[in-house]
Enzyme design. Structure first.
Site, PDB file in Angstrom:
ATOM      1  N   GLY A 494      68.926  42.568  15.129  1.00  0.00           N
ATOM      2  CA  GLY A 494      69.544  43.305  14.021  1.00  0.00           C
ATOM      3  C   GLY A 494      68.604  43.397  12.850  1.00  0.00           C
ATOM      4  O   GLY A 494      67.424  43.044  12.932  1.00  0.00           O
ATOM      5  N   ALA A 495      69.159  43.893  11.721  1.00  0.00           N
ATOM      6  CA  ALA A 495      68.346  44.106  10.527  1.00  0.00           C
ATOM      7  C   ALA A 495      67.805  42.803   9.965  1.00  0.00           C
ATOM      8  O   ALA A 495      66.753  42.780   9.320  1.00  0.00           O
ATOM      9  CB  ALA A 495      69.179  44.814   9.461  1.00  0.00           C
ATOM     10  N   VAL A 499      68.680  37.250  17.614  1.00  0.00           N
ATOM     11  CA  VAL A 499      69.710  36.256  17.930  1.00  0.00           C
ATOM     12  C   VAL A 499      69.500  35.727  19.355  1.00  0.00           C
ATOM     13  O   VAL A 499      69.239  36.507  20.281  1.00  0.00           O
ATOM     14  CB  VAL A 499      71.125  36.868  17.806  1.00  0.00           C
ATOM     15  CG1 VAL A 499      72.193  35.791  18.032  1.00  0.00           C
ATOM     16  CG2 VAL A 499      71.304  37.521  16.452  1.00  0.00           C
ATOM     17  N   LYS A 514      70.410  32.632  14.999  1.00  0.00           N
ATOM     18  CA  LYS A 514      69.733  33.809  14.454  1.00  0.00           C
ATOM     19  C   LYS A 514      68.446  33.371  13.772  1.00  0.00           C
ATOM     20  O   LYS A 514      68.465  32.543  12.853  1.00  0.00           O
ATOM     21  CB  LYS A 514      70.630  34.539  13.458  1.00  0.00           C
ATOM     22  CG  LYS A 514      69.974  35.789  12.836  1.00  0.00           C
ATOM     23  CD  LYS A 514      70.867  36.441  11.807  1.00  0.00           C
ATOM     24  CE  LYS A 514      72.019  37.161  12.418  1.00  0.00           C
ATOM     25  NZ  LYS A 514      71.630  38.405  13.110  1.00  0.00           N
ATOM     26  N   ASP A 609      76.409  46.002   4.871  1.00  0.00           N
ATOM     27  CA  ASP A 609      75.991  46.554   6.167  1.00  0.00           C
ATOM     28  C   ASP A 609      77.136  46.496   7.171  1.00  0.00           C
ATOM     29  O   ASP A 609      76.982  46.010   8.295  1.00  0.00           O
ATOM     30  CB  ASP A 609      74.766  45.808   6.691  1.00  0.00           C
ATOM     31  CG  ASP A 609      74.026  46.595   7.779  1.00  0.00           C
ATOM     32  OD1 ASP A 609      74.271  47.813   7.898  1.00  0.00           O
ATOM     33  OD2 ASP A 609      73.216  46.003   8.503  1.00  0.00           O
TER      34      ASP A 609
END
Length: 776
Positions: A494-495, A499, A514, A609
């Site tokens: 992800g941004a 993960v 993460k 987000d």
């Protein structure tokens, strides 16, 4: 033959005398304000003072009232005294400053052999054949001169002020369809936002604005025909100089000057006699008035200027109306404004015989924040109101909803509080000294024992319930490396980072680990503080954070493991779409989680987000929000924050792209976009569908307007009322104006059917994209 030779020589000498030639190697510096002059001496090209430095431009040196008519690179910072402007031997007009790279003033296709400041006010560069290869007349700033024209798709942009010549807020634009229009640059290029139009549309593709030496300002069509005269060109002077300028106040004016050094410019014509006509002159919620020929911006009662030093930024209400559902009608009142017009579309218009009836209509509607009464019509509005200005003939009344504060109750409560405080001080002073020390000692002992006990339970017993109740734990990097088998089992990206699946607590606990990129505070102390804030957020619809690792450059977060992937998998990648009731429950769960972040947790958090990839599904199919708190936190003593754009394309609220404050309403917008995806089980943008369905939000609104919502959920049996309710909520959430979006608490009430939902207006971004503006 001799006669012809003498005649040609005379013509050549006159041509040379019209301007002075500037040769390669010539240069200027700001010292003593040096410049290159026209032969007549009326125009100068070079350095002039601006702010705390200098700028390069063209001005009139023989007029006492200094007038700049053109500026090079007008939005660059002021130049220092060590700057040099040179027409170098390579044929380039270059600005040089100590410690900086050379900067070209003119983009030219080939080297220049010479330059000249012409008597027309045009500065030109010539090639070796004495042909003009660049001229300032082709790149106007805020002014055109006689002999100069404004062609299709060209524009004049006002300066900030008479002294600061950087680009201002207003523009005069020659449109491709033949219309000359005036607009504020911060608003879209469409007819609704033009505050002056020449009404010459469809006159051809090459209409030009022209100014001649007699002061005639006019429009020519493709065939050279005069299609509209703006000024008649008459003046009281036998000999005069003219200029047409869009001034800092947004009005386009034609000026004349008699060339007397001590005279001032005389205005011959202006686009509007009302100085309040320019769109957005005073910003949102403010209105424009003219007092003794001076423009002033004012806020309605109950509003304050966003910035007292920049009143054109507009006004904000000094109290919130988000919780109007819980306020009794008897405790609400209206501030009344007479004679102020607004250029804002109401979300609802209904006939109303009197002003009082209009006021009552707004009072009964929780979503009505202002009502405008005119000609027995009542328009209900959400804030902000836009483009307000005083009317010459008042015919409009504006009611703006305000909250009443009982001053008597407030004063009485204040007096009682002071009395109790005085008594309490005497008691407290004697008790505090004996109790504080004892309390600190007891608290310290208990807290220490509690932490030691929890840590031992986690590390030795592997008990899941104790793990859930423990405080946030700090992990060693090697421990997490081992738990993830050297970070081999990647389950997502992800941004904020990658993960991995891992196992801790003696192999009994599956977790998601993460590994962060550079997205949070750099210092260890700041990082730990952010983790503590996230760790204190506990809600059934938030992914639980168990611990973190800060080991050198390694920063990792340990979350509960969500075995069913993301909502994106659930909606877009699953062979079978989730059932309708299941989707409603998911939408509600997410909304409740966002309400907790915005209003109920200890430190208010803007997620920034919200999207299906950041909604994870547990083993029971319940939705939980991930990645909260990794964007900027909103502290309790703040109401808004400005920051760089965060979020994902397609879910980002419009205010990220403007200078509007960033509030919790950005999450409301993202939630609305995602809610429409949940309803339709498809992406925001899908190129594999018919053209009118590619943009989901636009298609949903079209179906809503046409009463064809069944098209959104083909082959599914749903209750029409529930579908309409969810669609309305989604459309309200994605309104362009943040104040028009409901709070997340009200979103939950709407989804639950607790409150009625008025029909939403079309978000301006839809109408903008769908409007045909070819005729304006």
């Amino acid at each position: 033959m001799l006669l012809i030779f003498l005649l040609l020589s005379s013509i050549f000498c006159k041509a040379i005398a019209q301007h002075s030639i500037i040769s390669p190697g010539s240069s200027l510096t700001p010292t003593n304000i040096s410049y290159w002059s026209s032969e007549s001496g009326h125009f100068a090209f070079g350095f002039y003072p601006q702010g705390d430095g200098f700028a390069i431009g063209i001005w009139l040196p023989r007029i006492q009232q200094a007038t700049v008519i053109w500026t090079a690179n007008r939005d660059d910072p002021p130049l220092s005294r060590n700057a040099t402007l040179i027409l170098n031997t390579e044929g380039k007009l270059v600005l040089q400053q100590r410690g900086s790279e050379p900067k070209f003033i003119a983009n030219i296709p080939k080297p220049a052999s010479s330059a000249s400041m012409l008597n027309s006010g045009n500065f030109v560069l010539y090639d070796s054949e004495s042909k003009i290869i660049w001229q300032t007349f082709d790149a106007p700033t805020d002014t055109i001169l006689p002999g100069q024209h404004l062609a299709a798709e060209e524009q004049l942009v006002s300066s900030i002020s008479n002294k600061i010549h950087k680009s201002g807020r207003f523009a005069l634009r020659m449109r491709r369809n033949g219309n000359l229009v005036m607009l504020a640059l911060e608003y879209p290029l469409q007819r609704d936002y033009f505050y002056w139009i020449s009404q010459t549309a469809n006159a051809g593709d090459n209409v030009t604005l022209n100014l001649d030496t007699n002061g005639l300002l006019y429009l020519l069509d493709t065939n050279g025909k005069n299609i509209r005269t703006l000024s008649d060109g008459r003046t009281m002077f036998d000999q005069a100089m003219y200029r047409a300028t869009i001034d800092a106040d947004g009005i386009f004016r034609l000026y004349s000057h008699n060339l007397d050094r001590y005279s001032n410019w005389s205005m011959e014509w202006q686009s509007s006699d009302n100085k309040c006509d320019p769109t957005g002159l005073c910003g949102s919620n403010a209105y424009c008035t003219v007092v003794d020929q001076v423009v002033a911006c004012a806020c309605p009662s109950g509003f304050d200027f966003i910035d007292q030093s920049q009143k054109n930024l507009g006004c904000l209400p000094n109290s919130s109306a988000d919780d109007c559902l819980h306020i009794k009608e008897s405790s609400q009142a209206f501030n009344e404004l007479e004679g102020i017009s607004w250029k804002a579309e109401p979300y609802s218009t209904l006939p109303s015989s009197t002003k009082e009836a209009c006021r009552q209509e707004c009072l009964k509607d929780c979503y009505c924040e202002a009502a405008v009464y005119r000609n027995q019509q009542c328009g209900k509005h959400r804030l902000p109101l836009r483009f307000g200005k005083a009317q010459e003939k008042p015919s409009m009344t504006t009611f703006i909803k305000a909250r009443v504060v009982d001053l008597g109750m407030k004063t009485g409560a204040s007096n009682r509080k002071k009395e109790l405080r005085t008594r309490g001080i005497l008691i407290a002073c004697t008790a505090i000294s004996t109790l504080v020390s004892l309390a600190l000692v007891i608290f310290g002992i208990l807290f220490y024992r509690y932490r030691v006990w929890n840590y031992k339970k986690i590390t030795s017993q592997g008990n899941d319930e104790l793990f859930e109740d423990a405080i946030l734990r700090s992990f060693a990097y090697d421990e997490l490396k081992k738990a993830t088998n050297n970070f081999e089992d990647e389950i997502g990206r992800g941004a904020f980072g990658t993960v991995y699946r891992g196992v801790i607590s003696n192999g009994n606990r599956a977790v998601a680990i993460k590994r962060l990129g550079e997205v949070v505070a750099e210092g260890e102390r700041e990082f730990r503080n952010e983790m503590k804030v996230i760790g204190r957020t506990h809600h059934k619809n938030l992914v639980r954070l168990f611990g973190y690792c800060h080991d050198g450059s390694n920063r990792l977060l340990v979350y509960e493991y969500m075995c069913n992937g993301s909502l994106a998998d659930f909606l877009f990648r699953s062979e079978q779409k989730p059932a309708w009731e299941e989707r409603i429950e998911i939408a509600l769960n997410i909304a409740r989680g966002i309400v907790y972040l915005h209003e109920e947790c200890e430190t208010q958090i803007i997620h920034c987000d919200i999207k299906p990839e950041n909604i994870l599904m547990d083993e029971k199919g319940s939705a939980k929000i991930a990645d909260f708190g990794l964007s900027k936190l909103l502290m309790p003593n703040q109401s808004r924050t400005y920051t760089v754009i965060r979020g994902t394309r397609g879910y980002v609220a419009p205010e990220w792209h403007t200078n509007l404050p960033i509030t919790v309403k950005v999450d409301v917008y993202s939630y609305g976009k995602m809610l429409l995806e949940i309803i339709c089980c498809r992406r925001n943008v899908d190129l594999n569908v018919p053209d009118d369905q590619v943009v989901l939000a636009s298609w949903v609104y079209d179906c809503f307007e046409a009463n064809e919502l069944d098209n959104l959920i083909q082959d599914e049996e749903v209750q029409e009322g529930k579908l309409e309710r969810l669609v309305k909520v989604g459309l309200w959430c994605i309104q362009d104006e943040p104040s028009s979006r409901p709070s997340m608490k009200n979103v939950v009430l709407m989804l639950e059917g607790t409150i009625d939902i008025p029909d939403p207006p079309a978000p301006p971004s839809f109408s903008s994209s769908n409007n045909d503006t070819t005729g304006t």
